[in-house]
Motif scaffolding. Structure first.
Motif, PDB file in Angstrom:
ATOM      1  N   UNK A   9      47.302  30.729  51.478  1.00 28.69           N
ATOM      2  CA  UNK A   9      47.193  30.215  50.105  1.00 28.69           C
ATOM      3  C   UNK A   9      46.447  28.889  50.189  1.00 28.69           C
ATOM      4  N   UNK A  10      45.436  28.735  49.359  1.00 26.78           N
ATOM      5  CA  UNK A  10      44.711  27.470  49.383  1.00 26.78           C
ATOM      6  C   UNK A  10      45.549  26.421  48.675  1.00 26.78           C
ATOM      7  N   UNK A  11      45.205  25.183  48.904  1.00 29.64           N
ATOM      8  CA  UNK A  11      45.926  24.100  48.216  1.00 29.64           C
ATOM      9  C   UNK A  11      45.790  24.245  46.707  1.00 29.64           C
ATOM     10  N   UNK A  12      44.621  24.660  46.291  1.00 28.59           N
ATOM     11  CA  UNK A  12      44.376  24.862  44.862  1.00 28.59           C
ATOM     12  C   UNK A  12      45.361  25.900  44.314  1.00 28.59           C
ATOM     13  N   UNK A  13      45.474  27.017  45.020  1.00 26.16           N
ATOM     14  CA  UNK A  13      46.383  28.072  44.563  1.00 26.16           C
ATOM     15  C   UNK A  13      47.833  27.609  44.591  1.00 26.16           C
ATOM     16  N   UNK A  15      51.995  25.659  53.887  1.00 21.66           N
ATOM     17  CA  UNK A  15      50.547  25.440  53.928  1.00 21.66           C
ATOM     18  C   UNK A  15      49.858  26.246  55.016  1.00 21.66           C
ATOM     19  N   UNK A  16      50.644  26.849  55.895  1.00 21.08           N
ATOM     20  CA  UNK A  16      50.033  27.730  56.906  1.00 21.08           C
ATOM     21  C   UNK A  16      49.870  29.148  56.366  1.00 21.08           C
ATOM     22  N   UNK A  31      45.295  17.566  46.440  1.00 18.71           N
ATOM     23  CA  UNK A  31      44.199  17.946  47.343  1.00 18.71           C
ATOM     24  C   UNK A  31      44.022  16.920  48.457  1.00 18.71           C
ATOM     25  N   UNK A  32      44.335  15.658  48.139  1.00 20.35           N
ATOM     26  CA  UNK A  32      44.125  14.585  49.123  1.00 20.35           C
ATOM     27  C   UNK A  32      45.380  14.254  49.909  1.00 20.35           C
ATOM     28  N   UNK A  33      46.479  14.818  49.511  1.00 23.38           N
ATOM     29  CA  UNK A  33      47.747  14.470  50.145  1.00 23.38           C
ATOM     30  C   UNK A  33      47.771  14.894  51.601  1.00 23.38           C
ATOM     31  N   UNK A  34      48.248  13.983  52.469  1.00 25.10           N
ATOM     32  CA  UNK A  34      48.409  14.312  53.876  1.00 25.10           C
ATOM     33  C   UNK A  34      49.823  14.842  54.071  1.00 25.10           C
ATOM     34  N   UNK A  35      49.921  16.046  54.582  1.00 22.74           N
ATOM     35  CA  UNK A  35      51.246  16.673  54.688  1.00 22.74           C
ATOM     36  C   UNK A  35      52.147  15.945  55.669  1.00 22.74           C
ATOM     37  N   UNK A  36      51.529  15.209  56.580  1.00 16.74           N
ATOM     38  CA  UNK A  36      52.352  14.473  57.543  1.00 16.74           C
ATOM     39  C   UNK A  36      53.142  13.354  56.870  1.00 16.74           C
TER      40      UNK A  36
END
Lengths: 703, 298
Positions: free
Chosen positions: A96-100, A92-93, A263-268
């Motif tokens: 690339x957007x989350x959408x992509x 995620x760094x 889109x709403x998911x928290x990566x933590x």
């Protein structure tokens, strides 16, 4: 050096990511393809033309399961980065957007799953193109001859489409599971839950209905829903284009849901059991419900008859406790779970309400009986599904008078339900299946297990069975039109004995006039025979002889077709018949008169003069004993016996005794012939009496 | 360049970041120092757009970082906990990065590979932790970022490699005005690298200072005066003083020249203005007796 221009900030997908995913996981796709080839292409190549269709049907099961497995594994591999802190952060760094990320990964997985199926479909097409059509002629009593290409392009397309749709739907479910969960292990678990738990819940409700509600028959829509809620079972039972379209829509919905959650998911939340708090109670309570019912049903099944309900409750309590604690441990990732009392208490209250609701029939299911004027029809085959549908395209009885009797019978069953529920005290039982078509277009179904003795004493049952409309569903000879069928021959056979025993032999009628006059007599008798003359329905009269109709539906057929028919069925078309049997009792007066006139009666029916002696035994079987389970190794021993030698007594026995017996206490009469010998083990004629109709000379004579 | 305003993040009721503010100038090397669990990695994951803030803002050039592809294209991140695709080698990863990062510099990549002497064809999973850090550094630097974020980059590197890494970073900063944020749990690691230091503790920024300001503002004086002569410290901002025998030691904040002139005017037998380490500056600047400082200093 690069130009420094941004690559794809607004693009829906990232081509480099897709290419990278394909590079990373292509081997899985190849393995999937090899599996499909072994499962689908090899069997087709090894099968003879006429069986290809069956083989395609057979391989659909493993291929569907394989396709589902491939989709689950693909989602596990591709979305694994969400389940580790390090990978989630690095991916995620990247630019690339989350959408992509979501769309590209989804598309990559789809390509990896679908490519092997498409290739398999192409190979099947090539096999078809090289091998040509695999024509096969089938005969259908309604449609006549049907020529089918057993391996058509359409069939291959549908087969491939089915596998593709399993891939797509299961992959969409698996991606949703990946987004919902925090570890790959729970992803696999939630995957199974999403694919099966909703079907399981419906099946559990059906199971509870069957246990608690007398006559409960799940509506077809409910059982279908249970099947369709899982794409694997749904597409196995219904591999139609319509079903494929339905699952495509479902897949799009699942895809959109997974995208919104991504889109709403928290990566933590990576490494948590579940990534969204809202999903915890849903997963927890669904699994607890299934665990409760699973163990409850198992205990109920294994328990002795008198302990079935207590064991059901015990199993449910244990199942709910074990599942709830186990799931909570997994979710909370600790052995000492928090909030047990509140969480489990809520479930327990809901479960108690549910069980109490079923127990008290709060929906009024058992009392819900339709009025006759609400009925448009009742499906034929009310008793033990005894109906041959080949002669009528409408499977329903629509006669108003008969429907009135059916509704009245239903009302009586519902009124006596408390008495009828306890099957263990009811002895021999019959199935009463009521599938109504209502005038408002809806359907209503009930299936009751009712004691034979109760049915025989019910006036509406008698009126229903004796109605013309009901008889037409039982006896094809009343239903078919003479200009549509040809009676080829009628075979009359002595009842209950082997050919030649008692000097009796079968008679074959094939002369047109003979067939016509006998059919007329049979029809006239069938219209007026009573319940007692219908042994299949518990009629008490003995069957004197058995009548076999051999009929066929005339149809012009070419030599070529006839040859194909011969290859398929081993007979030429004009030699192929359908067979129907009618038991003749002394209530078939016109038929018996005709046979006597023709001199056939004596050669078919056993009279006192044919009998040497009769051995009588009084037997009793316990109510639990299954009527159909006969222990040939150790036949039951009679309580009392006697031997009859008086021809007058022979006559009375032959006139009154039945060919079968449903009672727990009964008299068995074994009849020995004057001429010829019988096998001591099981030869001769067996007749039966119950206490109600046994002649006095037997009741008092047995010792 | 980088601005973090009132950033707050809570994990299951635990406040990992609490109303945190931070400012990093363009072309500076910012050292983020804090003990384990102080919130450094959480802060960095917000800065790299991995985490979404509960509240507050994380801006680079005035734009929010979260889900911003343009910012990510100009930013490279080396995590403490590295991750590479399984079965991939450096060459394969470089090929992927080349497609993702518009500023990718293949020549720079070749130079760095040569400089670090890593195999391009060996699987990255077979590399040691130190080699993996080097590989990550090569990839990050080859993408020519405007912002480089390094989470505990020195861990696992031997002194020679560490010097090479620092030299490369400093060169990039000097040549291209690259902005660097580097985190560590030990202040010593920041010595000679950073020009600005932020100390984070329990999710809050305790202090943020330019090292030049600090170093020019705090002085360590060692002096011996004849018997009966007192050190001329009256009116000075003495942060710390100590006497061992006849030798007196002072840490004083103020203008270095003025302090020296006043001391010399008092006629010391011995006078020395000693260089101060970063640790010493922080010890005396902050009082030095707070636990959170003690742990990052020693």
């Amino acid at each position: 050096m690069n130009s420094g221009k941004s690559y794809s900030k607004n693009a829906l997908i990232s081509v480099p990511l897709i290419v990278e995913n394909l590079k990373r996981f292509w081997l899985g796709s190849v393995l999937a393809f090899i599996g499909y080839v072994i499962m689908c292409c090899v069997p087709v190549l090894m099968t003879e033309e006429e069986y290809v269709s069956q083989v395609m049907e057979t391989i659909r099961i493993p291929a569907t399961i394989w396709a589902a497995g491939v989709a689950i594994v693909a989602a596990l591999l591709i979305y694994r980065y969400l389940h580790q802190q390090s990978s989630a952060a690095i991916v995620h760094a990247m630019p690339l957007s989350r959408k992509q990320l979501f769309h590209s990964n989804f598309l990559s997985g789809m390509i990896l799953c679908l490519a092997p199926v498409v290739l398999t479909g192409i190979i099947l097409m090539i096999i078809r193109a090289v091998g040509g059509p695999m024509n096969f002629v089938e005969f259908d009593m309604v449609k006549g001859f049907v020529q089918t290409d057993m391996f058509s392009y359409g069939q291959i397309l549908l087969f491939t489409g089915g596998l593709l749709m399993v891939n797509i739907t299961v992959y969409a479910v698996a991606v949703l599971a990946a987004v919902l969960t925090g570890t790959s292990l729970t992803q696999a678990g939630v995957n199974v839950v999403l694919l099966g738990v909703f079907s399981a819940v419906i099946l559990i409700l059906i199971g509870l209905g069957s246990l608690f509600l007398f006559g409960f028959t799940p509506p077809e829509s409910l059982t279908s829903l249970a099947l369709y809620l899982s794409p694997v079972s749904g597409l196995l039972v219904d591999p139609s284009w319509k079903a494929l379209g339905g699952y495509l829509i479902a897949s799009v919905v699942l895809y959109m849901a997974a995208y919104c959650l991504y889109q709403r998911r928290k990566l933590e939340r990576a490494t948590d059991t579940l990534a969204f708090d809202f999903s915890k109670p849903i997963v927890k309570y669904l699994l607890t419900f299934c665990g409760m019912a699973g163990l409850g049903f198992l205990f109920n099944l294994l328990a002795p008859e008198n302990l079935q309900m207590p064991m059901l409750y015990l199993g449910c309590i244990l199942g709910a406790l074990i599942t709830y604690v186990a799931v909570e441990m997994l979710i909370q990732k600790r052995f000492k779970i928090k909030g047990f009392v509140r969480g489990f208490g809520l479930f327990a209250i809901a479960a108690v309400v549910l069980f109490a609701g079923f127990h008290a029939d709060i929906m009024g299911y058992e009392k819900n009986v339709p009025d006759a004027d609400q009925l448009a029809g009742v499906e034929k085959g009310v008793i033990d599904y005894s109906y041959d549908g080949a002669w009528s395209e409408d499977g329903f009885i629509r006669d108003e008078a008969t429907l009135k009797e059916v509704a009245a019978l239903h009302r009586d069953i519902a009124a006596d339900r408390e008495e009828l529920k306890d099957i263990s005290e009811n002895g021999y039982t019959r199935s009463v299946s009521l599938n109504y078509e209502l005038k408002n277009g809806k359907h209503m179904r009930r299936t009751y297990i009712v004691p034979q003795s109760w049915l025989m004493g019910n006036e509406h049952f008698r009126a229903m069975v004796e109605s013309r409309a009901y008889k037409e569903s039982l006896y094809p000879v009343l239903a078919w039109k003479d200009d549509e069928v040809v009676v080829d021959r009628i075979i009359l056979s002595p009842q209950g004995i082997s050919e030649g025993e008692f000097g009796k032999v079968s008679a074959v009628l094939s002369e047109k006039e003979e067939l016509r006059s006998l059919t007329e007599a049979i029809r006239a008798d069938l219209e007026q025979v009573k319940l007692e003359d219908m042994p299949d329905f518990g009629g008490s009269k003995p069957t004197l002889l058995s009548l076999e109709y051999q009929v066929k539906k005339p149809m012009k057929i070419s030599k070529e077709m006839d040859q194909l028919y011969f290859e398929r069925y081993g007979v030429h078309y004009d030699e192929d018949c359908r067979y129907y049997y009618i038991d003749i009792t002394d209530g078939f007066k016109k038929t018996l008169e005709l046979l006597k006139d023709r001199g056939l009666y004596e050669s078919l029916v056993i009279g006192p003069e044919d009998v040497d002696r009769m051995e009588v035994g009084l037997y009793e079987r316990s109510p639990e004993e299954d009527v159909d389970e006969v222990d040939y190794a150790e036949p039951p021993k009679p309580l009392k016996t006697m031997t009859l030698t008086d021809p007058e007594q022979f006559r009375k026995v032959l006139e009154k005794a039945a060919g079968t017996c449903w009672a727990d206490r009964y008299y068995e009469v074994r009849v020995y012939p004057v001429f010829g010998s019988v096998n001591e083990e099981d030869g001769g004629l067996y007749l039966y009496f119950e206490e109600e109709n046994v002649p006095d000379f037997i009741r008092t004579g047995v010792r | 360049m980088i601005e973090i305003k009132s950033l707050t993040k809570t994990f299951d009721g635990f406040k990992a970041l609490d109303n945190l503010n931070m400012h990093v100038r363009k072309g500076s090397i910012y050292g983020l120092v804090g003990v384990n669990g102080s919130g450094k990695t959480t802060l960095i994951k917000h800065l790299t757009g991995v985490y979404r803030p509960d509240s507050g803002e994380v801006l680079v050039d005035g734009q929010p970082v979260y889900d911003n592809v343009e910012i990510h294209e100009r930013m490279s991140y080396i995590a403490d906990d590295l991750y590479f695709f399984s079965m991939y080698n450096l060459k394969g990863f470089a090929a992927y990065y080349r497609k993702l990062y518009p500023n990718w510099d293949q020549e720079r990549y070749a130079e760095l590979v040569k400089q670090f002497g890593l195999s391009e064809t060996q699987k990255l999973s077979k590399f040691s932790k130190g080699m993996q850090k080097q590989a990550a550094f090569i990839l990050a630097m080859s993408s020519r970022p405007d912002v480089l974020v390094l989470d505990e980059p020195i861990d696992g590197l031997d002194p020679l490699i560490r010097r090479m890494v620092i030299r490369d970073i400093v060169e990039e900063v000097a040549e291209r005005e690259m902005t660097v944020l580097v985190s560590s749990h030990n202040l010593k690691d920041m010595e000679g690298l950073c020009d600005c230091i932020g100390i984070i503790s329990k999710g809050s920024m305790l202090l943020e200072r330019d090292l030049d300001d600090l170093k020019s503002d705090v002085h360590k004086i060692q002096a011996v005066f004849p018997e009966g002569t007192a050190a001329p410290v009256e009116g000075m901002n003495v942060l710390f003083s100590e006497q061992k025998g006849s030798v007196e030691m002072f840490i004083i904040r103020g203008n270095g020249e003025e302090i020296e002139n006043r001391f010399r005017a008092a006629g010391p037998v011995v006078f020395d203005r000693l260089p101060m380490t970063l640790e010493e500056i922080f010890i005396y600047e902050t009082g030095g007796d707070r636990d959170e400082f003690r742990e990052i200093l020693f």
